[in-house]
Design an enzyme around this catalytic site. Structure first.
Site, PDB file in Angstrom:
ATOM      1  CG  ASP A 146     -11.929 -25.000 -11.743  1.00 18.98           C
ATOM      2  OD1 ASP A 146     -13.139 -24.795 -11.995  1.00 18.98           O
ATOM      3  OD2 ASP A 146     -11.076 -25.203 -12.622  1.00 18.98           O
TER       4      ASP A 146
ATOM      5  CG  HIS B  13     -13.548 -30.197 -16.785  1.00 19.51           C
ATOM      6  ND1 HIS B  13     -12.608 -29.402 -17.387  1.00 19.51           N
ATOM      7  CD2 HIS B  13     -14.542 -29.368 -16.377  1.00 19.51           C
ATOM      8  CE1 HIS B  13     -13.004 -28.146 -17.351  1.00 19.51           C
ATOM      9  NE2 HIS B  13     -14.173 -28.093 -16.752  1.00 19.51           N
TER      10      HIS B  13
END
Length: 354
Positions: A252, A182
């Site tokens: 993702d 992230h």
């Protein structure tokens, strides 16, 4: 143009505005991913998702709802599910009791989501718990690939009993790297043989059970210089070729730090989406961008995908869209009030902790 709606996008609030409706109608949009900010209570969520389906019945309504710290809906009757490590610990005491509890958890998870109109959750995590990853941690079932596989299959059975497909993540494995994709670009320097004989084994053993897979925003330089989600080596050659996997593949989130860099440079969401689709993804996710400049990044990606298809930079694929549609539930859900009196659900509630 061939029908292919690859983008899973989000919305900013608890209701739809005119821009949300316009984006959901865009032919490049294939689904909606929900976050906690989209939740007020069950009545609100059910009404919101009914409106989404009235706009386009084929949209796949998704959520990250695994249990433990990754559970978007936690109030107004939703069961607090344990982290998946709980089932790995239970396995060490009583393996068969652990598999039954994991199935119960999958059934409760899917039944509650479906009662509110959610089609699909990005679960289960198949990453192995190597002990160093903060972003994976207790989201993983176990360090042993065999235990993780059996518990994941049990949870997937529970999802299936409630009419929900599954998503194994993050191929070929995110559990060995400490960095969080992230906020960073993780690198796993192990050999192809080491990865395939350990972290990637659940994808081999579950190749006929998985209905979708999400690759990791991790670079494995001894296999390919590109992150797995942008790598045709990982997706086409290994996952589909060597492992024989035939289900859907999601990228993702393209806005994550690990998904924003290709070939050592920062790329736009459109460049990232085109690279992911060309590598073998059927669908791409762009999350948390509806809140930025009134959703300008989402519009830029929708328009960018259109333009890329017209230029021939990316070829829409009807088979990829069929894999997306295959993830939609085929049976009607039990409404919440009926679910609360449904014997299999009540039994699963009793069993989900083991």
């Amino acid at each position: 143009m061939i029908a292919h709606s690859p983008l899973i996008l989000d919305i900013a609030g608890t209701t739809l505005d005119a821009n949300d409706r316009r984006r959901l109608l865009h032919p490049m949009t294939g689904g909606l991913i929900l976050f906690t900010r989209n939740w007020q209570d069950r009545r609100q969520l059910t009404a919101l998702l009914a409106e989404v389906k009235a706009i386009r019945e084929d949209l796949l309504i998704c959520i990250d709802h695994e249990g433990g710290r990754v559970q978007r809906l936690r109030s107004d009757g939703f069961t607090h599910l344990p982290p998946m490590r709980h089932y790995g610990e239970l396995w060490m005491e009583d393996a068969l009791r652990a598999t039954d509890a994991a199935t119960a958890a999958g059934y409760v998870l899917a039944s509650e989501l479906r009662a509110c109109g959610v089609d699909f959750s990005f679960a289960p995590v198949l990453d192995l718990d190597h002990g160093g990853s903060t972003v994976i941690g207790d989201r993983a079932f176990h360090r042993d690939a065999r235990v993780a596989t059996m518990l994941a299959k049990s949870l997937m059975h529970g999802l299936l009993l409630a009419g929900m497909a599954n998503c194994g993540k993050h191929f070929p494995g995110h559990g060995h790297v400490q960095a969080d994709s992230h906020t960073d670009v993780p690198v796993d320097k192990r050999s192809r043989k080491a990865i395939l004989s350990d972290d990637a084994k659940p994808y081999d053993w579950l190749s006929t059970s998985l209905t979708s897979v999400m690759p990791a925003h991790v670079i494995y330089p001894k296999v390919d210089a590109l992150p797995a989600g942008y790598s045709s080596v990982w997706l086409r050659d290994i996952l589909r070729g060597d492992l024989g996997y035939t289900g859907a593949i999601f990228s993702d989130d393209l806005s994550m730090e690990g998904g924003r860099y290709l070939g050592g440079r920062a790329v736009s969401p459109t460049e990232a989406a085109v690279a992911a689709l060309n590598a073998g993804c059927d669908m791409v996710l762009l999350c948390n961008q509806s809140k930025v400049d009134a959703g300008a990044p989402v519009d830029a990606l929708l328009n960018g995908l259109d333009a890329a298809a017209e230029r021939g930079d990316w070829q829409p694929d009807a088979e990829a869209d069929a894999r997306r549609l295959s993830l939609l539930p085929v049976s009607p859900p039990l409404p919440w009030d009926e679910l609360m009196h449904h014997a299999p659900y009540l039994h699963a509630l009793e069993r989900l902790h083991g």
